[in-house]
Design an enzyme around this catalytic site. Structure first.
Site, mmCIF file in Angstrom:
data_model
loop_
_atom_site.group_PDB
_atom_site.id
_atom_site.type_symbol
_atom_site.label_atom_id
_atom_site.label_comp_id
_atom_site.label_asym_id
_atom_site.label_seq_id
_atom_site.Cartn_x
_atom_site.Cartn_y
_atom_site.Cartn_z
ATOM 1 N N HIS A 44 3.510 7.122 9.114
ATOM 2 C CA HIS A 44 3.636 5.675 9.333
ATOM 3 C C HIS A 44 5.118 5.329 9.220
ATOM 4 O O HIS A 44 5.954 6.208 8.921
ATOM 5 C CB HIS A 44 2.776 4.912 8.308
ATOM 6 C CG HIS A 44 3.016 5.318 6.883
ATOM 7 N ND1 HIS A 44 4.219 5.086 6.235
ATOM 8 C CD2 HIS A 44 2.236 5.961 5.990
ATOM 9 C CE1 HIS A 44 4.149 5.547 5.000
ATOM 10 N NE2 HIS A 44 2.960 6.098 4.827
ATOM 11 N N HIS A 47 7.261 6.832 6.345
ATOM 12 C CA HIS A 47 7.750 8.204 6.552
ATOM 13 C C HIS A 47 8.933 8.219 7.517
ATOM 14 O O HIS A 47 9.921 8.914 7.313
ATOM 15 C CB HIS A 47 6.654 9.083 7.174
ATOM 16 C CG HIS A 47 5.444 9.296 6.311
ATOM 17 N ND1 HIS A 47 4.204 8.796 6.642
ATOM 18 C CD2 HIS A 47 5.270 9.973 5.153
ATOM 19 C CE1 HIS A 47 3.322 9.156 5.730
ATOM 20 N NE2 HIS A 47 3.941 9.876 4.816
ATOM 21 N N GLN A 71 -1.877 20.046 -4.946
ATOM 22 C CA GLN A 71 -1.615 18.788 -5.636
ATOM 23 C C GLN A 71 -2.825 17.854 -5.655
ATOM 24 O O GLN A 71 -2.729 16.722 -6.107
ATOM 25 C CB GLN A 71 -0.389 18.079 -5.047
ATOM 26 C CG GLN A 71 -0.575 17.508 -3.659
ATOM 27 C CD GLN A 71 0.736 17.023 -3.076
ATOM 28 O OE1 GLN A 71 1.659 17.806 -2.825
ATOM 29 N NE2 GLN A 71 0.859 15.719 -2.871
#
Ligand code: AMP
Length: 307
Positions: A44, A47, A71
């Site tokens: 988006h 970024h 993660q």
């Protein structure tokens, strides 16, 4: 401003690399300053702002797209995490990125993989307390990306402020020869921080979601009027969220931005106010530094994780 940025349009198509060997070969060919933008994809404008910052001060930009299993906790959204490989490549091509590294999990974590990086103290509170092992996964994959791409600068968003603090420590402690650049959070017009996870929100939840930013603004206004007591700042944030029936505050933190230690007494330390709010299954995260004037690229990198 024209888009792709004037003068930044690449003559050659973006190079898409999936293997370690090809990435090493490509890196050896590069000359000049290299900027790295690590992402998990579903890109988006937040970024893409990191790519813009990288373009401004490097000769070559490498972006990575990798949804990092290490993660995610066992009950988190790894399999449901939004993925848009074609859209991402189109956006990165339009943004003028030189190389996109898109490895599979088996490339990053081959059989027998057993080496992890833990940044012990600053990983503990906030997201670390709610997502055990999250920052161990983040630090490990980012260290690998640093080793593989050997960037001069690496670009991260304020949106994930604790991630920045963890990585700042890792870079210092392990002597990675690069500069961390921290870019301000990009928001929708109504203040909602852009996030790949915003697509999980239904229309009603989406309308309610700017409450996170409103709560941060209320804390900032109180701070500007002289409020310095962390507990009262937390209460202000909580009371704004409590007025939104669709959102349930998960945690509200007021911590020293340099070491992320939760504060209990009045302080003049730079503060990181952060909160997470649940809208159904979707957990949104936001933060700001106080004083509010510290929320610039220039200060973020100096303050977050500095101590
Ligand atoms: P992610 O793909 O969520 O891992 O994010 C990749 C990078 O983009 C991280 O450094 C994030 O902090 C950053 N980022 C995500 N959302 C935003 C935003 N709204 N504004 C600026 N940076 C962001």
């Amino acid at each position: 401003m024209c888009w792709p940025r004037c003068g930044r349009v690449r003559a050659e198509p973006v190079e898409i690399i999936e293997s370690i060997e090809d990435l090493r070969l490509a890196r050896r060919r590069l000359s000049g300053r290299v900027g790295l933008v690590p992402t998990m994809g579903a890109l988006h404008p937040g970024h893409l702002s990191l790519v813009d910052h990288a373009w401004d001060e490097n000769d070559v930009v490498i972006a990575t797209i990798f949804v990092n299993p290490a993660q995610f906790g066992p009950n988190e959204d790894l399999s449901a995490y939004p993925r848009d490989p074609d859209g991402d490549l189109a956006k990165l091509t339009a943004a003028g990125v030189d190389i996109v590294f898109t490895p599979t999990p088996a490339v990053i974590y081959p059989p027998g993989f057993q080496t992890y990086i833990e940044v012990t103290e600053v990983s503990q509170g906030l997201e670390g307390a709610h997502r055990p092992g999250h920052f161990r996964g983040v630090a490990t994959v980012v260290a690998k990306l640093f080793n593989l791409t050997q960037p001069d600068r690496a670009y991260f968003g304020q949106k994930d402020a604790q991630q920045v603090a963890v990585l700042q420590h890792m870079v210092r402690d392990l002597n990675f020869p690069l500069e961390m650049v921290v870019c301000p959070t990009v928001r929708e017009a109504d203040g909602l921080a852009m996030s790949s996870r915003n697509v999980y929100l239904n229309a009603e939840q989406r309308r309610a979601a700017p409450v996170l930013y409103r709560a941060l603004q209320a804390a900032a206004a109180a701070y500007d009027s002289g409020e310095r007591h962390p507990q009262r700042l937390r209460e202000i944030v909580r009371s704004v969220v409590a007025d939104e029936p669709l959102g349930l505050a998960d945690y509200v933190s007021v911590a020293d931005a340099r070491n992320l230690q939760e504060q209990d007494t009045e302080t003049d330390a730079p503060l990181l106010v952060s909160l997470t709010v649940r809208f159904g299954q979707t957990r949104l995260l936001d933060n700001c530094l106080l004083p509010f004037s510290l929320n610039t690229r220039e200060h973020l990198g100096r303050v977050l994780g500095a101590g």
